[in-house]
Motif scaffolding. Sequence first.
Motif, PDB file in Angstrom:
ATOM      1  N   TYR A 258       0.817  -1.216   0.000  1.00 24.99           N
ATOM      2  CA  TYR A 258       0.000   0.000   0.000  1.00 24.99           C
ATOM      3  C   TYR A 258       0.852   1.268   0.000  1.00 24.99           C
ATOM      4  CZ  TYR A 258      -4.476  -2.427   0.484  1.00 24.99           C
ATOM      5  OH  TYR A 258      -5.588  -3.189   0.266  1.00 24.99           O
TER       6      TYR A 258
ATOM      7  N   LEU B 281       0.375   4.191  -2.668  1.00 29.28           N
ATOM      8  CA  LEU B 281       0.208   5.587  -2.282  1.00 29.28           C
ATOM      9  C   LEU B 281       1.229   6.472  -2.997  1.00 29.28           C
ATOM     10  CD1 LEU B 281      -1.460   7.490  -0.603  1.00 29.28           C
ATOM     11  CD2 LEU B 281       0.051   7.050   1.328  1.00 29.28           C
TER      12      LEU B 281
ATOM     13  N   TYR C 276       0.031   6.826  -6.526  1.00 27.82           N
ATOM     14  CA  TYR C 276      -1.052   7.805  -6.589  1.00 27.82           C
ATOM     15  C   TYR C 276      -0.502   9.231  -6.542  1.00 27.82           C
ATOM     16  CZ  TYR C 276      -5.155   4.711  -6.210  1.00 27.82           C
ATOM     17  OH  TYR C 276      -6.164   3.806  -6.435  1.00 27.82           O
TER      18      TYR C 276
ATOM     19  N   LEU D 191      -5.349   6.688   0.543  1.00 28.41           N
ATOM     20  CA  LEU D 191      -5.481   5.237   0.597  1.00 28.41           C
ATOM     21  C   LEU D 191      -5.598   4.851   2.061  1.00 28.41           C
ATOM     22  CD1 LEU D 191      -5.281   2.505  -0.944  1.00 28.41           C
ATOM     23  CD2 LEU D 191      -2.817   2.673  -0.691  1.00 28.41           C
TER      24      LEU D 191
ATOM     25  N   ASP E  40      -8.979  -0.398   2.502  1.00 28.73           N
ATOM     26  CA  ASP E  40      -9.347  -0.415   1.092  1.00 28.73           C
ATOM     27  C   ASP E  40      -8.907  -1.710   0.434  1.00 28.73           C
ATOM     28  OD1 ASP E  40     -10.227   2.187   1.476  1.00 28.73           O
ATOM     29  OD2 ASP E  40      -8.546   3.108   0.418  1.00 28.73           O
TER      30      ASP E  40
ATOM     31  N   VAL F 289      -7.396  -2.887  -2.977  1.00 29.81           N
ATOM     32  CA  VAL F 289      -6.688  -2.217  -4.066  1.00 29.81           C
ATOM     33  C   VAL F 289      -6.318  -3.242  -5.129  1.00 29.81           C
ATOM     34  CG1 VAL F 289      -4.690  -0.804  -4.676  1.00 29.81           C
ATOM     35  CG2 VAL F 289      -5.743  -0.545  -2.411  1.00 29.81           C
TER      36      VAL F 289
ATOM     37  N   ARG G  38      -9.081   1.439  -6.339  1.00 25.96           N
ATOM     38  CA  ARG G  38      -9.411   0.915  -5.018  1.00 25.96           C
ATOM     39  C   ARG G  38     -10.913   0.926  -4.788  1.00 25.96           C
ATOM     40  NH1 ARG G  38      -9.501   5.297  -0.844  1.00 25.96           N
ATOM     41  NH2 ARG G  38      -9.517   7.243  -2.014  1.00 25.96           N
TER      42      ARG G  38
ATOM     43  N   CYS H 111     -13.283   1.403  -1.604  1.00 28.20           N
ATOM     44  CA  CYS H 111     -13.281   1.776  -0.187  1.00 28.20           C
ATOM     45  C   CYS H 111     -14.715   1.767   0.318  1.00 28.20           C
ATOM     46  CB  CYS H 111     -12.611   3.131   0.011  1.00 28.20           C
ATOM     47  SG  CYS H 111     -13.285   4.458  -0.972  1.00 28.20           S
TER      48      CYS H 111
END
Length: 138
Positions: free
Chosen positions: A11, A15, A18, A27, A31, A33, A46, A48
């Motif tokens: 993650y 991130l 992103y 994030l 979540d 993903v 993702r 969420c």
Amino acid sequence: MIIRLAEPGEYKDVLEYYKACNYGGGLDERDMVVIAVDEHIAGAVRICIENGIKVLRGMQIKPAFQRKGIGAAILKFMAANIEMHACYCLPYKHLLSFYSKIGFEEISLKDAPRFLAERLEKYQSNGNREITIMRIKE
């Protein structure tokens, strides 16, 4: 290109991806993903849970991989591996047919959860009138 669920340990990389894409939605560790991986992350999206409702957010594909079917492959993977019923998204209007491939349908603001209707109204009041709201039926 491999499409798969990201592991929680990845993650941080998602991130960073992103941020490189100028996506500021963040994030959360809760979540789900989905990523497209070549040597590095080439795409991510993702699911969420916001206010108890599933929301598809953060569909980002690196420019070098756009228009090559990566986004469609990610959506297909999601539809096959994640429960998507009653899921919402706020896409650009020119992407309506893209998201409709896995069952999203455009809905009116009055049929949207209040927090998503307010988010869409905020985007539109900031001049982003090309965003709409979609949902996969229950």
